[in-house]
Scaffold this motif. Structure first.
Motif, PDB file in Angstrom:
ATOM      1  N   TYR A 150       0.833  -1.209   0.000  1.00  0.00           N
ATOM      2  CA  TYR A 150       0.000   0.000   0.000  1.00  0.00           C
ATOM      3  C   TYR A 150       0.867   1.257   0.000  1.00  0.00           C
ATOM      4  O   TYR A 150       0.539   2.254  -0.658  1.00  0.00           O
ATOM      5  CB  TYR A 150      -0.926   0.005   1.208  1.00  0.00           C
ATOM      6  CG  TYR A 150      -2.052   0.998   1.088  1.00  0.00           C
ATOM      7  CD1 TYR A 150      -3.243   0.667   0.450  1.00  0.00           C
ATOM      8  CD2 TYR A 150      -1.927   2.292   1.609  1.00  0.00           C
ATOM      9  CE1 TYR A 150      -4.275   1.582   0.334  1.00  0.00           C
ATOM     10  CE2 TYR A 150      -2.952   3.215   1.494  1.00  0.00           C
ATOM     11  CZ  TYR A 150      -4.128   2.852   0.855  1.00  0.00           C
ATOM     12  OH  TYR A 150      -5.137   3.764   0.732  1.00  0.00           O
ATOM     13  N   GLN A 160       2.112   1.807  -3.501  1.00  0.00           N
ATOM     14  CA  GLN A 160       1.048   2.360  -4.341  1.00  0.00           C
ATOM     15  C   GLN A 160       0.860   3.854  -4.076  1.00  0.00           C
ATOM     16  O   GLN A 160       0.667   4.639  -5.012  1.00  0.00           O
ATOM     17  CB  GLN A 160      -0.256   1.605  -4.093  1.00  0.00           C
ATOM     18  CG  GLN A 160      -0.245   0.173  -4.582  1.00  0.00           C
ATOM     19  CD  GLN A 160      -1.505  -0.580  -4.225  1.00  0.00           C
ATOM     20  OE1 GLN A 160      -2.269  -0.164  -3.342  1.00  0.00           O
ATOM     21  NE2 GLN A 160      -1.748  -1.697  -4.891  1.00  0.00           N
ATOM     22  N   ARG A 177       3.693   5.754  -5.670  1.00  0.00           N
ATOM     23  CA  ARG A 177       3.513   5.851  -7.129  1.00  0.00           C
ATOM     24  C   ARG A 177       2.498   6.930  -7.478  1.00  0.00           C
ATOM     25  O   ARG A 177       2.682   7.688  -8.449  1.00  0.00           O
ATOM     26  CB  ARG A 177       3.059   4.500  -7.687  1.00  0.00           C
ATOM     27  CG  ARG A 177       3.014   4.459  -9.212  1.00  0.00           C
ATOM     28  CD  ARG A 177       2.656   3.077  -9.700  1.00  0.00           C
ATOM     29  NE  ARG A 177       1.326   2.667  -9.245  1.00  0.00           N
ATOM     30  CZ  ARG A 177       0.760   1.517  -9.586  1.00  0.00           C
ATOM     31  NH1 ARG A 177       1.409   0.652 -10.353  1.00  0.00           N
ATOM     32  NH2 ARG A 177      -0.447   1.218  -9.133  1.00  0.00           N
TER      33      ARG A 177
END
Length: 231
Positions: A107, A110, A113
């Motif tokens: 997580y 992510q 990103r």
């Protein structure tokens, strides 16, 4: 006189005990609320996820329901004495820790990103993107609750121990107060997040938020890793 009573065959002690029990239960209930509030009112992984969903206004009610129900179950398990299981089955905590490290790392990656490649138009662009299914969001909320070793330690061990310290008559009043605190906090957090939505129409705001979440998740994963390697 009508105002004078006589109890030749009965003692007033049961009545006084009942009154004391009623008052003690109420005070224990609020003690449970205060204790749980002191533990959960912090921007941790679970709260950050609720903030994000509240800002996006995406399946907010489902997220609050899952997080609250998870806390209620964990508190109930701790109050019932399930915390003793970790003493008899020492592999339970390491397994949960490893799963939590993996989940927080993914997580966090992510979020990093998203911070590196922000949406072009802030919240509006994110709302126009393909919506995330309710089931997937609920699974993520459950993972933040059940794959978080801190949640297990806070609810099943700490709150469970404090609840049982209130005695057989007071432990469930303490647990009810703790569960009420979780419901109130998660609801308030989601509501407050919704009020912040206009601010997140700027992509730069989302970039800062996602970067903060990434650092938090990676920091939690790193802390759990170091703690498991050096208990």
């Amino acid at each position: 006189m009508l105002m004078k009573f006589s109890w030749p065959a009965f003692s007033t002690e049961p009545t006084l005990a009942a009154m004391s029990f009623s008052t003690f239960s109420l005070s224990t209930y609020f003690l449970g609320m205060a204790t749980c509030a002191g533990l959960i009112i912090a921007i941790g992984a679970q709260n950050a996820f609720i903030l994000r969903q509240g800002i996006r206004r995406e399946h907010v009610g489902a997220v609050v329901a899952v997080c609250t129900l998870s806390d209620v179950l964990l508190i109930a398990l701790g109050t019932a004495g399930i915390g003793l299981v970790s003493d008899r089955l020492p592999m339970v905590v390491p397994i949960i820790t490893v799963a939590g490290i993996l989940f927080l790392s993914v997580y966090g990656w992510q979020a990093a990103r998203r911070a590196w490649q922000p949406a072009a138009s802030g919240l509006t662009s994110r709302e126009d993107a393909a919506p995330v299914g309710r089931g997937r969001v609920m699974l993520q909320a459950a993972a933040f609750s059940w794959l978080n070793p801190h949640a297990w330690l806070d609810t099943t061990v700490l709150i469970g121990s404090l609840a049982n310290a209130q005695g057989a008559d007071g432990r469930w009043a303490f647990a009810a107060g703790a569960a009420s605190s979780s419901l109130l906090w998660f609801t308030l957090l989601a509501w407050a997040a919704g009020r912040l939505a206009p601010l997140f129409r700027r992509p730069q705001t989302w970039r800062v938020f996602d970067a903060s979440v990434a650092l938090m998740m990676m920091g939690l994963a790193g802390g759990l890793t170091m703690r498991s390697l050096h208990p």
